[in-house]
Design a protein around this motif. Sequence first.
Motif, PDB file in Angstrom:
ATOM      1  N   ILE A 143       3.635 -15.408  -4.828  1.00  0.00           N
ATOM      2  CA  ILE A 143       3.368 -15.252  -3.396  1.00  0.00           C
ATOM      3  C   ILE A 143       4.290 -16.178  -2.599  1.00  0.00           C
ATOM      4  O   ILE A 143       4.908 -15.773  -1.614  1.00  0.00           O
ATOM      5  CB  ILE A 143       1.889 -15.565  -3.086  1.00  0.00           C
ATOM      6  CG1 ILE A 143       0.993 -14.511  -3.734  1.00  0.00           C
ATOM      7  CG2 ILE A 143       1.654 -15.629  -1.585  1.00  0.00           C
ATOM      8  CD1 ILE A 143      -0.486 -14.814  -3.648  1.00  0.00           C
ATOM      9  N   GLN A 160       4.827  -9.773  -2.095  1.00  0.00           N
ATOM     10  CA  GLN A 160       3.541  -9.414  -1.496  1.00  0.00           C
ATOM     11  C   GLN A 160       2.696  -8.650  -2.496  1.00  0.00           C
ATOM     12  O   GLN A 160       2.892  -7.467  -2.725  1.00  0.00           O
ATOM     13  CB  GLN A 160       3.770  -8.580  -0.236  1.00  0.00           C
ATOM     14  CG  GLN A 160       4.556  -9.363   0.813  1.00  0.00           C
ATOM     15  CD  GLN A 160       4.778  -8.547   2.064  1.00  0.00           C
ATOM     16  OE1 GLN A 160       4.014  -7.619   2.350  1.00  0.00           O
ATOM     17  NE2 GLN A 160       5.814  -8.878   2.808  1.00  0.00           N
ATOM     18  N   LEU A 161       1.716  -9.330  -3.092  1.00  0.00           N
ATOM     19  CA  LEU A 161       0.832  -8.699  -4.062  1.00  0.00           C
ATOM     20  C   LEU A 161      -0.049  -7.682  -3.343  1.00  0.00           C
ATOM     21  O   LEU A 161      -0.567  -7.958  -2.260  1.00  0.00           O
ATOM     22  CB  LEU A 161      -0.042  -9.748  -4.750  1.00  0.00           C
ATOM     23  CG  LEU A 161       0.680 -10.966  -5.328  1.00  0.00           C
ATOM     24  CD1 LEU A 161      -0.294 -11.827  -6.109  1.00  0.00           C
ATOM     25  CD2 LEU A 161       1.845 -10.532  -6.212  1.00  0.00           C
ATOM     26  N   ALA A 162      -0.214  -6.502  -3.939  1.00  0.00           N
ATOM     27  CA  ALA A 162      -1.004  -5.465  -3.281  1.00  0.00           C
ATOM     28  C   ALA A 162      -2.293  -5.175  -4.034  1.00  0.00           C
ATOM     29  O   ALA A 162      -3.370  -5.151  -3.452  1.00  0.00           O
ATOM     30  CB  ALA A 162      -0.180  -4.186  -3.152  1.00  0.00           C
ATOM     31  N   SER A 163      -2.211  -4.939  -5.329  1.00  0.00           N
ATOM     32  CA  SER A 163      -3.435  -4.597  -6.056  1.00  0.00           C
ATOM     33  C   SER A 163      -3.352  -5.100  -7.484  1.00  0.00           C
ATOM     34  O   SER A 163      -2.277  -5.309  -8.035  1.00  0.00           O
ATOM     35  CB  SER A 163      -3.657  -3.087  -6.056  1.00  0.00           C
ATOM     36  OG  SER A 163      -2.691  -2.457  -6.868  1.00  0.00           O
ATOM     37  N   THR A 164      -4.506  -5.318  -8.059  1.00  0.00           N
ATOM     38  CA  THR A 164      -4.613  -5.782  -9.432  1.00  0.00           C
ATOM     39  C   THR A 164      -5.593  -4.882 -10.162  1.00  0.00           C
ATOM     40  O   THR A 164      -6.683  -4.618  -9.660  1.00  0.00           O
ATOM     41  CB  THR A 164      -5.125  -7.230  -9.469  1.00  0.00           C
ATOM     42  OG1 THR A 164      -4.254  -8.048  -8.698  1.00  0.00           O
ATOM     43  CG2 THR A 164      -5.178  -7.751 -10.891  1.00  0.00           C
ATOM     44  N   VAL A 165      -5.173  -4.401 -11.325  1.00  0.00           N
ATOM     45  CA  VAL A 165      -6.059  -3.577 -12.150  1.00  0.00           C
ATOM     46  C   VAL A 165      -6.431  -4.383 -13.386  1.00  0.00           C
ATOM     47  O   VAL A 165      -5.560  -4.922 -14.072  1.00  0.00           O
ATOM     48  CB  VAL A 165      -5.377  -2.256 -12.567  1.00  0.00           C
ATOM     49  CG1 VAL A 165      -6.292  -1.452 -13.484  1.00  0.00           C
ATOM     50  CG2 VAL A 165      -5.008  -1.443 -11.340  1.00  0.00           C
ATOM     51  N   VAL A 223       3.494  -4.678  -2.979  1.00  0.00           N
ATOM     52  CA  VAL A 223       3.394  -3.610  -1.974  1.00  0.00           C
ATOM     53  C   VAL A 223       4.427  -2.503  -2.192  1.00  0.00           C
ATOM     54  O   VAL A 223       4.267  -1.398  -1.687  1.00  0.00           O
ATOM     55  CB  VAL A 223       3.529  -4.173  -0.532  1.00  0.00           C
ATOM     56  CG1 VAL A 223       2.301  -4.974  -0.157  1.00  0.00           C
ATOM     57  CG2 VAL A 223       4.792  -4.998  -0.397  1.00  0.00           C
ATOM     58  N   ILE A 225      -9.580  -0.402   4.049  1.00  0.00           N
ATOM     59  CA  ILE A 225      -9.658  -0.161   5.487  1.00  0.00           C
ATOM     60  C   ILE A 225     -10.012   1.296   5.782  1.00  0.00           C
ATOM     61  O   ILE A 225     -10.871   1.590   6.601  1.00  0.00           O
ATOM     62  CB  ILE A 225      -8.304  -0.519   6.147  1.00  0.00           C
ATOM     63  CG1 ILE A 225      -7.928  -1.941   5.751  1.00  0.00           C
ATOM     64  CG2 ILE A 225      -8.389  -0.375   7.647  1.00  0.00           C
ATOM     65  CD1 ILE A 225      -6.488  -2.276   5.999  1.00  0.00           C
ATOM     66  N   ASP A 226      -9.371   2.216   5.061  1.00  0.00           N
ATOM     67  CA  ASP A 226      -9.612   3.630   5.378  1.00  0.00           C
ATOM     68  C   ASP A 226     -11.047   4.041   5.032  1.00  0.00           C
ATOM     69  O   ASP A 226     -11.637   4.858   5.709  1.00  0.00           O
ATOM     70  CB  ASP A 226      -8.596   4.532   4.687  1.00  0.00           C
ATOM     71  CG  ASP A 226      -8.587   4.333   3.186  1.00  0.00           C
ATOM     72  OD1 ASP A 226      -8.627   3.175   2.753  1.00  0.00           O
ATOM     73  OD2 ASP A 226      -8.542   5.334   2.457  1.00  0.00           O
TER      74      ASP A 226
END
Lengths: 244, 244
Positions: free
Chosen positions: B166, B171-176, B210, B237-238
């Motif tokens: 970071i 820019q980290l977006a998601s982690t699985v 991202v 958000i959606d």
Amino acid sequence: MATRYERIADDLRSLIASGTLALGEQLPSEPELASRYQVSKPTLRNALDVLQREGLVEKLHGRGNFVRRLLPQVTYDSDRRAAEARTTAAALQIRVSSSKLKAPDELSALLRVPPGAWLTEYIYLTHQEECPYSLARVYVPYDVADPGMPTTTPSPWGDDIRERLIIAGIQLASTVHRVTPRPSTPEEAEALRITARAAVLAIERVTTDVTGRVVEAALLALPCDRTEAIFTTYATIDELQVAQ
Amino acid sequence: MATRYERIADDLRSLIASGTLALGEQLPSEPELASRYQVSKPTLRNALDVLQREGLVEKLHGRGNFVRRLLPQVTYDSDRRAAEARTTAAALQIRVSSSKLKAPDELSALLRVPPGAWLTEYIYLTHQEECPYSLARVYVPYDVADPGMPTTTPSPWGDDIRERLIIAGIQLASTVHRVTPRPSTPEEAEALRITARAAVLAIERVTTDVTGRVVEAALLALPCDRTEAIFTTYATIDELQVAQ
DNA sequence: CAGTGGTCTAGACCACGAA
DNA sequence: TCGTGGTCTAGACCACTGT
């Protein structure tokens, strides 16, 4: 130097791997195997115990020992949509029952309601082709909503309940999953048809709405030896803004 | 009707629970216990096996049977900040080593890089008061970043590596997270000092930025019988906008 | 070396499942 | 009822640990 029972286990394992012993096939009886390998019965049973722990052999009292069929993999996904995509493909039979009850202490702590508050309980018992798949108990405080009985096609994890909460205007904000492997309770072993005390993957799920109220909680039990659970987390808005 | 060995196990279990047998204490020898309970040695050993599977008793060949000390609970948390709060309290010793390697097939699939691409590997071996806690292997593709060796206080799960990504502007977006209970590999059993083939909770973590690129992946192994893993997911958000 | 747990035997008898 | 696995005995001998 490998022990006697380990060598027998190795031999049987390779017979299963090569297909000489077919999946689902009954093994010769224990006295028969013992004489074939020239060992005593306890030694032979020791070998079978190894294979049972590995999940290759199923012992059924009074019937015999069997090569365990390949059991379907159980997949939990925290992402409702991804889970749905898989579920439709897999042809699961889901039985749901519901009842109303007063919250016992454990549940009142989990749901953050007073002890004795009314809850609706949904029990989901899912099978895939006669094979037990998962056991889920889902709880909704009665003063949050009364989702009624499932009308839509249910999900093995009670995600349909959460869908109904959303439709009822409740704004889900966050979900916390607590994942713990532990020995099964007798009820779970019975429902999932696993040997007594065999491990389950327990998932405790608590869903909170935008007001911080717990609107749903679930206790899931999945057979440990054929389960995977997938959790996807996204960076929150403020984390992304900090980075920018 | 309970079997002989189950009743012996029950008795020993209550002696441990009541403190009559102290934590870490050596049990009487097997012949001694066998004569005390008036059973044969195999029957007594069967009872001890039950307690060993429950994690209450530790058997050491040539030394004796011991009441297992309460081992510290291992907690994984997908939320970096919550994990930090716990870690500082718990006084963990973390050893980190790093090396550069060409991605073997499994890792290239996980990280979505070509086979043979250069990776930095970090191995985190964590102890809590001499007791093994967790084993983590963290990978970062070399063309994403070279985080170098840890300078800040590390996290048992390699979260410090992600912090460094970071800071480097990624820019980290998601982690699985993919969570699977499975038998330990010999290396894991050695590092975590658990009995051979004892179960571990394996967590496979993949972090995406991202742009959709995999920027970090980790293979974690935690001792199954004293582990909990916590995953927190937030409504996107959606999802919230759809609900409004 | 002594003392510990680990393996193994050759039986007996009990409990369960299916016909 | 019969065939299956589950429990149990009373020993023998081997392998490991620490002195």
